[in-house]
Design a protein around this motif. Structure first.
Motif, PDB file in Angstrom:
ATOM      1  N   MET A   1      11.653  13.717  49.817  1.00 47.88           N
ATOM      2  CA  MET A   1      11.233  14.934  49.116  1.00 47.88           C
ATOM      3  C   MET A   1      10.093  15.601  49.887  1.00 47.88           C
ATOM      4  O   MET A   1       9.179  14.944  50.354  1.00 47.88           O
ATOM      5  CB  MET A   1      10.787  14.597  47.693  1.00 47.88           C
ATOM      6  N   LYS A   2      10.174  16.915  50.026  1.00 48.24           N
ATOM      7  CA  LYS A   2       9.170  17.658  50.784  1.00 48.24           C
ATOM      8  C   LYS A   2       7.860  17.762  49.992  1.00 48.24           C
ATOM      9  O   LYS A   2       7.883  17.847  48.766  1.00 48.24           O
ATOM     10  CB  LYS A   2       9.702  19.049  51.111  1.00 48.24           C
ATOM     11  N   PRO A   3       6.722  17.795  50.690  1.00 48.65           N
ATOM     12  CA  PRO A   3       5.437  17.976  49.993  1.00 48.65           C
ATOM     13  C   PRO A   3       5.413  19.233  49.127  1.00 48.65           C
ATOM     14  O   PRO A   3       4.761  19.255  48.081  1.00 48.65           O
ATOM     15  CB  PRO A   3       4.435  18.066  51.144  1.00 48.65           C
ATOM     16  N   VAL A   7       3.704  17.913  43.066  1.00 53.03           N
ATOM     17  CA  VAL A   7       2.475  18.382  42.424  1.00 53.03           C
ATOM     18  C   VAL A   7       1.579  17.168  42.226  1.00 53.03           C
ATOM     19  O   VAL A   7       2.055  16.081  41.884  1.00 53.03           O
ATOM     20  CB  VAL A   7       2.785  19.060  41.067  1.00 53.03           C
ATOM     21  N   LEU A   8       0.300  17.369  42.450  1.00 54.29           N
ATOM     22  CA  LEU A   8      -0.637  16.270  42.225  1.00 54.29           C
ATOM     23  C   LEU A   8      -0.628  15.851  40.760  1.00 54.29           C
ATOM     24  O   LEU A   8      -0.511  16.684  39.858  1.00 54.29           O
ATOM     25  CB  LEU A   8      -2.049  16.693  42.632  1.00 54.29           C
ATOM     26  N   ALA A  19       8.155  16.248  32.569  1.00 52.20           N
ATOM     27  CA  ALA A  19       9.124  15.908  33.609  1.00 52.20           C
ATOM     28  C   ALA A  19       9.628  17.104  34.407  1.00 52.20           C
ATOM     29  O   ALA A  19      10.549  16.964  35.194  1.00 52.20           O
ATOM     30  CB  ALA A  19      10.304  15.175  32.979  1.00 52.20           C
ATOM     31  N   LEU A  20       9.023  18.262  34.233  1.00 55.41           N
ATOM     32  CA  LEU A  20       9.454  19.415  35.021  1.00 55.41           C
ATOM     33  C   LEU A  20       9.139  19.206  36.502  1.00 55.41           C
ATOM     34  O   LEU A  20       9.900  19.612  37.373  1.00 55.41           O
ATOM     35  CB  LEU A  20       8.762  20.687  34.522  1.00 55.41           C
ATOM     36  N   PHE A  21       8.023  18.530  36.796  1.00 54.57           N
ATOM     37  CA  PHE A  21       7.584  18.354  38.181  1.00 54.57           C
ATOM     38  C   PHE A  21       7.731  16.908  38.632  1.00 54.57           C
ATOM     39  O   PHE A  21       7.809  15.979  37.824  1.00 54.57           O
ATOM     40  CB  PHE A  21       6.126  18.792  38.333  1.00 54.57           C
ATOM     41  N   ASP A  22       7.752  16.761  39.945  1.00 59.18           N
ATOM     42  CA  ASP A  22       7.647  15.441  40.570  1.00 59.18           C
ATOM     43  C   ASP A  22       6.195  15.287  41.012  1.00 59.18           C
ATOM     44  O   ASP A  22       5.687  16.095  41.796  1.00 59.18           O
ATOM     45  CB  ASP A  22       8.594  15.348  41.771  1.00 59.18           C
ATOM     46  N   TYR A  23       5.556  14.246  40.501  1.00 59.30           N
ATOM     47  CA  TYR A  23       4.121  14.075  40.718  1.00 59.30           C
ATOM     48  C   TYR A  23       3.842  13.018  41.778  1.00 59.30           C
ATOM     49  O   TYR A  23       4.634  12.096  41.978  1.00 59.30           O
ATOM     50  CB  TYR A  23       3.434  13.672  39.410  1.00 59.30           C
ATOM     51  N   VAL A  24       2.707  13.193  42.416  1.00 63.43           N
ATOM     52  CA  VAL A  24       2.248  12.187  43.360  1.00 63.43           C
ATOM     53  C   VAL A  24       0.802  11.853  43.019  1.00 63.43           C
ATOM     54  O   VAL A  24      -0.049  12.729  42.922  1.00 63.43           O
ATOM     55  CB  VAL A  24       2.368  12.692  44.816  1.00 63.43           C
ATOM     56  N   VAL A  35      -3.135  17.768  49.839  1.00 61.93           N
ATOM     57  CA  VAL A  35      -3.277  19.222  49.756  1.00 61.93           C
ATOM     58  C   VAL A  35      -3.076  19.840  51.131  1.00 61.93           C
ATOM     59  O   VAL A  35      -2.447  20.888  51.279  1.00 61.93           O
ATOM     60  CB  VAL A  35      -4.657  19.601  49.175  1.00 61.93           C
ATOM     61  N   GLY A  36      -3.576  19.171  52.158  1.00 58.82           N
ATOM     62  CA  GLY A  36      -3.385  19.654  53.510  1.00 58.82           C
ATOM     63  C   GLY A  36      -1.933  19.636  53.939  1.00 58.82           C
ATOM     64  O   GLY A  36      -1.516  20.416  54.805  1.00 58.82           O
ATOM     65  N   CYS A  37      -1.155  18.734  53.327  1.00 58.25           N
ATOM     66  CA  CYS A  37       0.285  18.653  53.636  1.00 58.25           C
ATOM     67  C   CYS A  37       1.114  19.652  52.830  1.00 58.25           C
ATOM     68  O   CYS A  37       2.317  19.775  53.067  1.00 58.25           O
ATOM     69  CB  CYS A  37       0.786  17.241  53.367  1.00 58.25           C
ATOM     70  N   GLY A  38       0.485  20.320  51.864  1.00 56.54           N
ATOM     71  CA  GLY A  38       1.225  21.314  51.088  1.00 56.54           C
ATOM     72  C   GLY A  38       1.422  20.974  49.627  1.00 56.54           C
ATOM     73  O   GLY A  38       2.021  21.752  48.877  1.00 56.54           O
ATOM     74  N   VAL A  39       0.930  19.798  49.187  1.00 62.78           N
ATOM     75  CA  VAL A  39       1.030  19.439  47.766  1.00 62.78           C
ATOM     76  C   VAL A  39       0.005  20.264  46.985  1.00 62.78           C
ATOM     77  O   VAL A  39      -1.138  20.418  47.437  1.00 62.78           O
ATOM     78  CB  VAL A  39       0.768  17.932  47.565  1.00 62.78           C
TER      79      VAL A  39
END
Length: 199
Positions: A1-3, A7-8, A19-24, A35-39
């Protein structure tokens, strides 16, 4: 999955949209890297739209209707800022709440109707958009039509024609005035556009 699809893990976002988002998850140090990677911490309009398109089924099965409608309300509020790409994706994705017979399901917006006649809605039981001004505006912009504009009324006579007192009087009147249909009242000549024994 792309950054860009992540979403954080934020208690605020997670409590609102689940569950709308995929969280990290991330610690403070890891957060800066992600955040630097685009999250993103707070999803922007494009990321929100992409998440709904990608995860609508999961979001629908794990959320209540009001939570899902709040997500659609954000789409309504930001639709004018979305690119044609995202608008086209929304139109072809069954990610919109529809009702039929009191139950909810997901459908494409242009497969739903906007109910402006409850009798027709009860009669034909179509997939109907939610009855809220913002939702109706959103669905209409994405191709939904008003129910009465989808219906054509035709009247057909049934049974064998019967001779009645009224029909006999009407037939007599036609016979008495048939000359008005055949002859020009000014010239007393047969009207030129009449043809004999036409099939």
């Amino acid at each position: 999955m792309k950054p860009a699809d992540l979403v954080l893990d934020s208690p605020v976002v997670k409590s609102q949209y689940g569950a709308l988002f995929d969280y990290v998850p991330a610690s403070y140090g890891g957060k800066l890297f992600l955040v630097g990677c685009g999250v993103q911490d707070q999803p922007d309009d494009d990321r929100f739209c992409g998440a709904l398109i990608r995860n609508h089924s999961r979001f629908f099965t794990t959320s209540d209707i009001n939570t899902y409608l709040s997500a659609l309300l954000r789409i309504h509020d930001t639709l004018h800022r979305l690119s044609p790409h995202w608008k086209a994706k929304l139109m072809e994705t069954p990610c919109f709440i529809a009702t039929r017979n009191g139950s909810y399901e997901l459908a494409q917006a242009n497969k739903c109707v906007l109910v402006d006649n409850q009798y027709y809605c009860d009669l034909f039981q179509p997939l109907a958009a939610p009855k809220a001004a913002e939702m109706e505006m959103l669905y209409e912009k994405l191709g939904a039509k008003w129910l009465t504009n989808c219906i054509t009324t035709k009247y057909l006579a049934e049974g064998t024609p019967k001779q009645t007192t009224w029909s006999m009087k009407f037939q007599k009147l036609v016979v008495e005035r048939r000359s008005l249909f055949i002859y020009d009242p000014d010239t007393r000549q047969r009207k030129p556009d009449l043809k004999k024994e036409i099939d």
